[in-house]
Scaffold this active site. Structure first.
Site, PDB file in Angstrom:
ATOM      1  CE  LYS A   1      -7.073  36.606 -40.941  1.00 34.11           C
ATOM      2  NZ  LYS A   1      -7.372  36.345 -39.317  1.00 34.11           N
TER       3      LYS A   1
ATOM      4  CG  ASP B   1      -7.968  30.659 -39.445  1.00 28.38           C
ATOM      5  OD1 ASP B   1      -7.077  29.623 -39.634  1.00 28.38           O
ATOM      6  OD2 ASP B   1      -7.794  31.358 -38.476  1.00 28.38           O
TER       7      ASP B   1
ATOM      8  CE  LYS C   1      -9.414  29.620 -36.295  1.00 31.41           C
ATOM      9  NZ  LYS C   1      -9.324  30.707 -35.126  1.00 31.41           N
TER      10      LYS C   1
ATOM     11  CG  ASP D   1      -9.817  34.452 -40.581  1.00 32.21           C
ATOM     12  OD1 ASP D   1     -10.298  35.329 -39.798  1.00 32.21           O
ATOM     13  OD2 ASP D   1      -8.809  33.758 -40.467  1.00 32.21           O
TER      14      ASP D   1
ATOM     15  CG  ASP E   1      -5.927  29.823 -34.833  1.00 33.91           C
ATOM     16  OD1 ASP E   1      -6.331  30.245 -36.245  1.00 33.91           O
ATOM     17  OD2 ASP E   1      -6.883  29.908 -33.801  1.00 33.91           O
TER      18      ASP E   1
ATOM     19  CD  GLU F   1      -4.944  32.739 -39.691  1.00 33.05           C
ATOM     20  OE1 GLU F   1      -5.724  33.617 -40.112  1.00 33.05           O
ATOM     21  OE2 GLU F   1      -4.903  32.144 -38.731  1.00 33.05           O
TER      22      GLU F   1
ATOM     23  NE  ARG G   1      -0.738  37.485 -35.170  1.00 34.16           N
ATOM     24  CZ  ARG G   1      -1.465  37.492 -34.106  1.00 34.16           C
ATOM     25  NH1 ARG G   1      -0.151  37.655 -32.976  1.00 34.16           N
ATOM     26  NH2 ARG G   1      -2.425  37.267 -33.407  1.00 34.16           N
TER      27      ARG G   1
END
Length: 496
Positions: free
Chosen positions: A266, A271, A278, A289, A348, A350, A352
């Site tokens: 990933k 993010d 967030k 991230d 959020d 995201e 996956r």
């Protein structure tokens, strides 16, 4: 720093600093006892004065010890147990290195061969020691106007018996490669997000490929992602001015006919959470991230250095998750490369979404096994804290291999279940699947989501949200994990 291995008597080697262990309650091993006798009881006198008592990590520097060719002697406490566990063994190594790096000598010799570590042979304990020493050198000061002062220490020699020399040398070779991979991973993770974006990572992949003839690179841009039908991946990226990139690195260390292992990382380079934004506090750490992709880069770096006789495909799904008038909304439905549709209830969640399309893409390589690595869920941090990586899989043999690799590398993971009951939490009234499963078992339902895209092969998911970086304070920074775990897994598969 150079690491070398020698098989000579500790008292006979010429060095700036000789490092010797002292057990708790003033216990002297064979090496310390011999030096004590040759020096007329200098160590015994220091112990009698209480200058050192052998507590784990305690150090004492003795300059000008008679009968030694070393300029100074560094005593390091090894604790009271006859056998050390992994953690105190690493602490001992860190304490010794911490004392050495502030000295003026350009080299040092470690005479630790007589120490035993629970469950580890000469190879195992040496590799942990060497990794700890090399990793202790790491400094990230690229953006500081005043750089760290250069250290005098340039070389460390590890003493061992002749009978163990081959195993110890192999351990040092592996440790150097793993530490190099960890350093690469930490550098990428620590970079600021205004520099480290998907296109930057794509250029890093190209540079790596140019340096290695048996490494091929493909970079898929927005147009190609659309052609491939990666609607979930594109949905994450569409709110950002930074274009997404799917990086494909293909290493061939074995015959073309051999099935490759596939690592999927990933790579969300920043993010914000998107429309499901967030909280501001701590959001700066969302540059980490992309540490799943960074750890794939680092593992590949170690594999290249070791020239492992395997085939390895590395996929990095890189995007930036931003809120804008073009961003994905909660309630949007997208079609994935697999043809399954996803209702996006939370933007959020995201990671996956980029991973599910990358996992479908992995099918084309006919893989022996696929492992994805992602800073996927805060729920995994709640479940396992910052010490252990979460592990989920559709294959129990693969689980066993990763658990054992984590144990051997001292980079542990822990299996979480993927029971069918958790899958039901992802039901959607409007699409094939929802991208979140509610507040209960969030790390597991994220794994359940990914499992729906991995039915064609053996697959494991590593949630590194708690282990990829240290949060807050002066020690904030990327850890380089799980490069040791992944490299050990591949070393085991290569049989070297």
């Amino acid at each position: 720093m150079e690491l070398v291995v020698k098989s000579v008597a500790a008292e006979s080697i010429k060095t700036a600093t000789l490092v010797v262990a002292i057990g708790e309650e003033r216990a002297l091993g064979a090496i310390a006892s011999k030096i004590d006798g040759l020096s007329g009881g200098l160590i015994s006198a220091a112990l009698k004065r209480g200058d050192i008592v052998g507590r784990a990590g305690q150090t004492l520097l003795l300059p000008g010890v008679p009968a030694l060719k070393a300029e100074r002697l560094l005593l390091v406490g090894s604790g009271k147990d006859e056998e050390l566990a992994d953690r105190p063994w690493r602490k001992l190594a860190s304490a010794a290195y911490g004392a050495l790096k502030n000295l003026g000598g350009s080299d040092a010799v470690f005479a630790f061969d007589e120490l035993t570590v629970k469950g580890r042979d000469a190879y195992g304990r040496t590799r942990l020691l060497a990794e700890t020493l090399i990793d202790g050198e790491y400094v990230f000061d690229r953006f500081k106007s005043k750089k760290a002062d250069p250290r005098a220490l340039q070389k460390i020699t590890l003493l061992t018996a002749k009978s163990s020399q081959a195993d110890v040398e192999r351990a040092v070779t592996h440790a150097k490669a793993i530490a190099s991979g960890m350093s690469f991973t930490k550098d990428l993770g620590n970079l600021p997000p205004n520099l480290c974006h998907p296109s930057f990572l794509a250029e890093a992949a190209k540079s790596l490929s140019k340096a290695h003839k048996n490494l091929k690179v493909e970079i898929h841009d927005e147009k190609k992602l659309k052609e491939l039908g990666m609607g979930a991946f594109l949905a994450v990226a569409q709110g950002s001015a930074q274009p997404p990139r799917l990086i494909v690195l293909n290493y061939q260390g074995a015959k073309k006919s051999e099935q490759p292992y596939v690592l999927v990382g990933k790579g969300i380079t920043f993010d914000t959470g998107g429309i499901s934004i967030k909280p501001a506090a701590g959001m700066d750490e969302m540059k980490y991230d992309m540490c799943g992709a960074a750890s794939v880069f680092g593992t590949l770096r170690a594999v290249l250095e070791l020239e492992l006789p395997i085939n390895l495909v590395c996929l990095m799904a890189c995007a930036e998750n931003m809120p804008s008038d073009r961003a994905t909304r909660p309630g949007d439905i997208v079609e994935t490369m697999s043809g399954q549709t996803v209702e996006i209830l939370n933007t959020d969640a995201e990671g996956r979404l980029v991973l599910c399309d990358a996992l479908t893409y992995a099918e084309r390589f006919n893989p022996r096994a696929v492992i994805d690595i992602a800073t996927l869920t805060g729920a995994c941090v709640v479940a396992l804290g910052g010490h252990t990586t979460g592990l989920m899989s559709n294959n129990e043999a693969l689980v066993g291999q990763l658990l054992e690799a984590g144990k051997q590398a001292d980079d542990r993971c822990w299996q979480l279940p993927l029971f069918e009951e958790y899958q039901e939490q992802l039901d959607s009234p409007f699409a094939d699947i929802a991208n979140i499963g509610g507040p209960k078992g969030g790390a597991i339902t994220a794994g359940c989501f990914l499992s729906r895209f991995t039915k064609a092969y053996e697959w494991a998911h590593l949630d590194i949200a708690g282990t990829a970086w240290v949060s807050g304070g002066k020690d904030k920074g990327a850890t380089g994990r799980p490069v040791p775990l992944l490299t050990q897994y591949l070393l085991d598969r290569a049989g070297v």
